[in-house]
Design a protein around this motif. Sequence first.
Motif, short mmCIF file in Angstrom:
data_model
loop_
_atom_site.label_atom_id
_atom_site.label_comp_id
_atom_site.label_asym_id
_atom_site.label_seq_id
_atom_site.Cartn_x
_atom_site.Cartn_y
_atom_site.Cartn_z
N UNK A 83 0.83 -1.21 0.00
CA UNK A 83 0.00 0.00 0.00
C UNK A 83 0.86 1.25 0.00
N UNK A 84 2.00 1.20 0.71
CA UNK A 84 2.89 2.36 0.77
C UNK A 84 3.46 2.68 -0.60
N UNK A 85 3.64 1.66 -1.43
CA UNK A 85 4.20 1.87 -2.77
C UNK A 85 3.15 2.37 -3.75
N UNK A 86 1.88 2.27 -3.36
CA UNK A 86 0.80 2.74 -4.22
C UNK A 86 0.45 4.17 -3.86
N UNK A 87 -0.63 4.69 -4.44
CA UNK A 87 -1.02 6.07 -4.18
C UNK A 87 -1.94 6.19 -2.98
N UNK A 88 -2.26 5.10 -2.30
CA UNK A 88 -3.12 5.17 -1.13
C UNK A 88 -2.37 5.81 0.01
N UNK A 89 -2.88 6.93 0.60
CA UNK A 89 -2.15 7.58 1.68
C UNK A 89 -2.14 6.71 2.92
N UNK A 90 -1.00 6.69 3.59
CA UNK A 90 -0.85 5.90 4.81
C UNK A 90 -0.87 6.81 6.01
N UNK A 91 -1.34 6.34 7.17
CA UNK A 91 -1.34 7.15 8.37
C UNK A 91 0.08 7.57 8.74
N UNK A 92 0.21 8.75 9.33
CA UNK A 92 1.52 9.26 9.70
C UNK A 92 2.08 8.49 10.89
N UNK A 171 -3.86 19.52 -6.64
CA UNK A 171 -4.85 19.04 -7.60
C UNK A 171 -6.06 19.95 -7.52
N UNK A 172 -6.97 19.82 -8.48
CA UNK A 172 -8.17 20.65 -8.51
C UNK A 172 -9.40 19.79 -8.25
N UNK A 173 -10.02 19.91 -7.07
CA UNK A 173 -11.19 19.07 -6.76
C UNK A 173 -12.45 19.61 -7.43
N UNK A 212 -16.81 15.69 2.79
CA UNK A 212 -16.37 14.95 1.61
C UNK A 212 -14.88 15.19 1.41
N UNK A 213 -14.06 14.16 1.64
CA UNK A 213 -12.61 14.26 1.50
C UNK A 213 -12.20 13.77 0.11
N UNK A 214 -11.29 14.52 -0.53
CA UNK A 214 -10.91 14.23 -1.91
C UNK A 214 -9.39 14.31 -2.04
N UNK A 215 -8.80 13.34 -2.74
CA UNK A 215 -7.37 13.41 -3.06
C UNK A 215 -7.10 12.51 -4.27
N UNK A 216 -5.97 12.73 -4.96
CA UNK A 216 -5.63 11.88 -6.11
C UNK A 216 -5.29 10.46 -5.66
N UNK A 217 -5.78 9.47 -6.36
CA UNK A 217 -5.47 8.07 -6.05
C UNK A 217 -5.90 7.21 -7.21
N UNK A 218 -5.33 6.03 -7.25
CA UNK A 218 -5.73 5.06 -8.27
C UNK A 218 -7.17 4.64 -8.05
N UNK A 237 -13.23 8.56 -9.25
CA UNK A 237 -13.66 9.14 -10.52
C UNK A 237 -12.60 10.13 -10.99
N UNK A 238 -12.20 10.02 -12.25
CA UNK A 238 -11.27 10.98 -12.83
C UNK A 238 -9.92 11.06 -12.14
N UNK A 239 -9.41 9.94 -11.66
CA UNK A 239 -8.11 9.94 -10.99
C UNK A 239 -8.14 10.43 -9.56
#
Length: 266
Positions: A83-92, A171-173, A212-218, A237-239
Amino acid sequence: MSEANQKGCPEWRVMLHGFVDGELDSVHAAQFEDHLATCAHCRAEMERVRAVKEIIDQEGVKWQPPEALRSQVLSMLSFEETAAASSLPLPRRVPIWRRALDFIRQWSFVPSLAVLAASAFLFANVPSQTLLLQDQIMASHVRSMMADHLTDVLTSDQHTVKPWFNGKIDFSPPVSDLTKDGFPLVGGRVDYIGDRAVAALVYRRHGHVINLFIWPAASATQTTTVHDGYNMTQWSDGGLVFWAISDVAAGDLGEFESFFRAAARA
């Protein structure tokens, strides 16, 4: 977590471990202390967590858990690395994972039923990556209302909210006012989920807040769940990935998702 605490006040659970570990700021620590003074459920849960912590933190304590537990932990650690290698954000900060790693490095046998019970509790309660993410989203949702910081930009004008994010996130939400559909836009803010800044759009439904939380992810599989009394729904949706959370009815949150997605595509 004990059954009593689950039935008591789950909205405070996000603070309990931070309070026990001395990691809350002064404002939230004071809020939690005031809550403890009136809540037997959370006092009992806090004492239970402290008791387990004292057992785990004993100097020189080492043990060998069953092979099934070892395999389970190694599997989950492998999942975390993927998961860390993907775009999914990990907890700090994930102290349970760090403790699990320490336990793996120090496995040797000590015939102590109390320690074995503590280790079984720890490993059985290591959450999945999705649950960790849901915990962070719920914490941000609760914190936004408790700290009186629901919005950074307070307006229902989507043409004001959308450009406000320029330069604050990378990014632009999509932003839409859904007043005609029964979900008026309140405003927006920059929040922090995992290892990155995210956009948070705030809507209302009959007095209830929807974050509603939004961020770039696969792209990810759409999910709908109930997490500690809050309805949550996630879609891509849309990246971008979208997580909506609220205490409104599940049907209302489903309608919100449908209206938002339709407006965003339009």
